[in-house]
Write a protein that holds these residues in place. Structure first.
Motif, mmCIF file in Angstrom:
data_model
loop_
_atom_site.group_PDB
_atom_site.id
_atom_site.type_symbol
_atom_site.label_atom_id
_atom_site.label_comp_id
_atom_site.label_asym_id
_atom_site.label_seq_id
_atom_site.Cartn_x
_atom_site.Cartn_y
_atom_site.Cartn_z
ATOM 1 N N SER B 94 1.308 -1.343 -0.076
ATOM 2 C CA SER B 94 -0.141 -0.154 0.267
ATOM 3 C C SER B 94 0.430 1.741 0.448
ATOM 4 O O SER B 94 0.552 2.442 -0.739
ATOM 5 N N VAL B 98 0.637 4.405 -2.777
ATOM 6 C CA VAL B 98 0.587 5.204 -2.184
ATOM 7 C C VAL B 98 1.905 6.194 -3.118
ATOM 8 O O VAL B 98 2.088 7.521 -3.305
ATOM 9 N N VAL B 101 1.947 6.741 -6.914
ATOM 10 C CA VAL B 101 0.772 7.710 -7.339
ATOM 11 C C VAL B 101 1.282 9.031 -6.965
ATOM 12 O O VAL B 101 0.859 10.444 -7.398
ATOM 13 N N PHE B 102 1.847 9.191 -5.274
ATOM 14 C CA PHE B 102 2.363 10.741 -5.150
ATOM 15 C C PHE B 102 3.886 10.806 -6.191
ATOM 16 O O PHE B 102 3.817 12.404 -7.110
#
Lengths: 197, 339
Positions: B94, B98, B101-102
């Protein structure tokens, strides 16, 4: 040392205290080794089984609920491992397996059972000697694994029928029957080996 | 209960594991059966022998080996726990998702920002114009110069038709001329008084391009503001980092005919610095011609031109600049010829 001390040691082990587990090992190793030796009949296999038993016990400390005494739990592990080892040994020498009435394998002295009783020392004197002990062990070694475990747990470890049934996952009646047959077989074996009782 | 049944129960009888009724039956039978009594005696001795086998001492290395394996197991378990507890797999996945994506979003935004800025950068065109105000429309209250009165340069015929054109046009000087005696009142236009024009030459062209960028977005300057074509073909000028802050710049074009263009250029640079001016651009052309763009405060223009006249023949014209324009930008074409 009281059983409560075992519980405290187990709790310390769970907290990561290896010295507590070492105390348990030193406390119970003789009993477990004796049990394994009586079941397996040789020290080498007994030593390996006892090592595996203690390591398995350490791994399974989290599963030990404390319903039974630690020694009972440890004995169960040792007996199960000894049984597995014994089955491997039996499978290796499957052709050598014989009935209770056959000469005891791996026991040269015991194989003299077919010989007529000597005119030497009396049976009682022989039994007091180490030689007789080896013969008794030889007779035990001649038992089938399931009978051997039950006999050792009852007459060596002095567990009750109920406890043995729990350890071996057997009904109490089965345990009684196995012990009775095993004793009878030993009696017959000893009678052949040492002559008159 | 028959004889065989009694024989089979002797083991349990010795262990005390029979009921009282069974015990009574067994004991009654034993009184009557000699074989069973002998069997019971032998069975007792057998159990006695087995129980008296005694303990077997384990080898001395047993506990050592056990603990070695247990310590190894403990270390492995601790390592596994550390890996599993501190960074569980699903958490790690996870977190990595994240983070990915960031980074993607951040990279996209940075790319957009840089891309939009890169589009605003135009190649150096060689056109020097007044430094335009911000591209946003000026506030309503700010004085807006009508297009008809926008800063423009009325180049003299000589400037557009070449040196072979008509004679020198009348030179219109900016308002409020003053003498050299007022030079100390000049407000230096240089960022730092210690900075010489030569130091400014060390600066790169990127700064000038960035200045050009903002002005390029505005409407194209009038043709009168464009410099000679040859100057556009050779944009080799070095610019000042900072131009004069002004809302409008009066543009003055002068032609200085000197005997030695190189020497005259150096002198012009020195004089410009002395009068607090900024060398915005320097061009070197073929045939020994030089081009200089100098920004000066209006009040310093007069004295500066007087100094130029000492270098050679000065020709040129001054446009009608909006009133109050504080800065005058002078294009100085230094040519070699007969004064």
């Amino acid at each position: 040392m009281l059983p409560d001390e075992d519980a405290e040691l187990v709790a310390s082990c769970r907290a990561g205290d290896l010295s507590a587990f070492e105390t348990l090992v030193k406390k119970h190793q003789t009993r477990m080794f004796t049990l394994a030796f009586r079941v397996l009949g040789n020290q080498e296999d007994a030593g390996e089984v006892v090592q595996d038993a203690f390591v398995s016990a350490y791994r399974g400390l989290g599963k030990f609920r404390g319903d039974a005494a630690f020694t009972t739990w440890l004995t169960t592990i040792t007996v199960n491992l000894a049984r597995n080892r014994l089955q491997q040994m039996v499978s290796r020498r499957s052709r050598e397996v014989c009935s209770l009435d056959d000469p005891i394998p791996g026991c040269g002295e015991c194989n003299k059972a077919n010989d007529p009783p000597s005119a030497g020392p009396s049976a009682l004197e022989l039994l007091e000697r180490e030689e007789i002990r080896q013969r008794v062990q030889g007779c035990i070694n001649g038992l089938e694994p399931g009978f051997r475990e039950a006999l050792v747990l009852r007459d060596v470890e002095e567990y009750s029928y109920g406890e043995i049934g729990t350890m071996l996952s057997l009904a109490e009646g089965t345990v009684k029957s196995r012990i009775a047959r095993a004793r009878e077989a030993i009696r017959a074996c000893l009678k052949r080996v040492v002559g008159e009782f | 209960m028959d004889h065989d049944s009694i024989r089979h129960m002797l083991s349990e009888y010795l262990d005390g594991a029979v009921t009282p009724a069974e015990k009574l039956l067994i004991e009654t039978h034993l009184k009557e059966c000699c074989d069973c009594r002998n069997a019971l005696r032998e069975l007792e001795k057998t159990i006695h022998h087995v129980r008296n086998l005694g303990e077997v001492e384990p080898p001395p290395w047993l506990a050592v080996k056990v603990m070695a394996r247990v310590r190894e197991e403990a270390g492995r378990k601790k390592g596994v726990l550390r890996r599993l507890l501190l960074v569980p797999l699903r958490w790690r996945v996870s977190v990595e998702a994240v983070a990915l994506v960031f980074l993607s979003v951040t990279g996209y935004l940075v790319y957009q920002n840089v891309s939009s800025e890169m589009k605003q950068i135009v190649p150096l065109s060689g056109v020097i114009r007044e430094e335009s105000a911000p591209s946003v429309p000026p506030p309503a209250e700010s004085p807006k110069v009508p297009e008809a009165r926008a800063p423009q340069v009325k180049r003299p015929p000589a400037a557009t038709e070449g040196k072979q054109g008509a004679g020198p046009a009348p030179l219109t000087l900016p308002e409020e001329p003053f003498s050299d005696s007022r030079q100390e009142e000049f407000e230096p236009l240089l960022p730092s008084p210690a900075e010489s024009p030569l130091m400014a030459e060390d600066r790169g062209m990127d700064d000038y391009r960035m200045q050009e960028r903002s002005s390029a977005k505005s409407a194209s300057p009038p043709a009168e503001l464009s410099f000679p074509e040859k100057e556009q073909r050779a944009p080799s000028g070095i610019v000042r980092k900072k131009a004069l802050p002004s809302t409008g710049v009066e543009v003055l074009r002068l032609e200085i005919i000197v005997a030695d263009a190189d020497s005259a250029q150096r002198k012009i640079e020195r004089e410009a610095a002395r009068y607090g001016g900024i060398i915005v651009r320097k061009d070197a052309h073929l045939a020994g011609e030089r081009g200089l763009v100098v920004q000066l405060q209006r009040k310093a223009v007069h004295g500066f031109i007087e100094q130029l006249k000492q270098l050679g023949s000065v020709r040129g014209a001054v446009s009608e600049a909006p009133e109050g324009t504080p800065v005058v930008e002078m294009y100085l074409a230094v040519t070699t010829g007969q004064e």
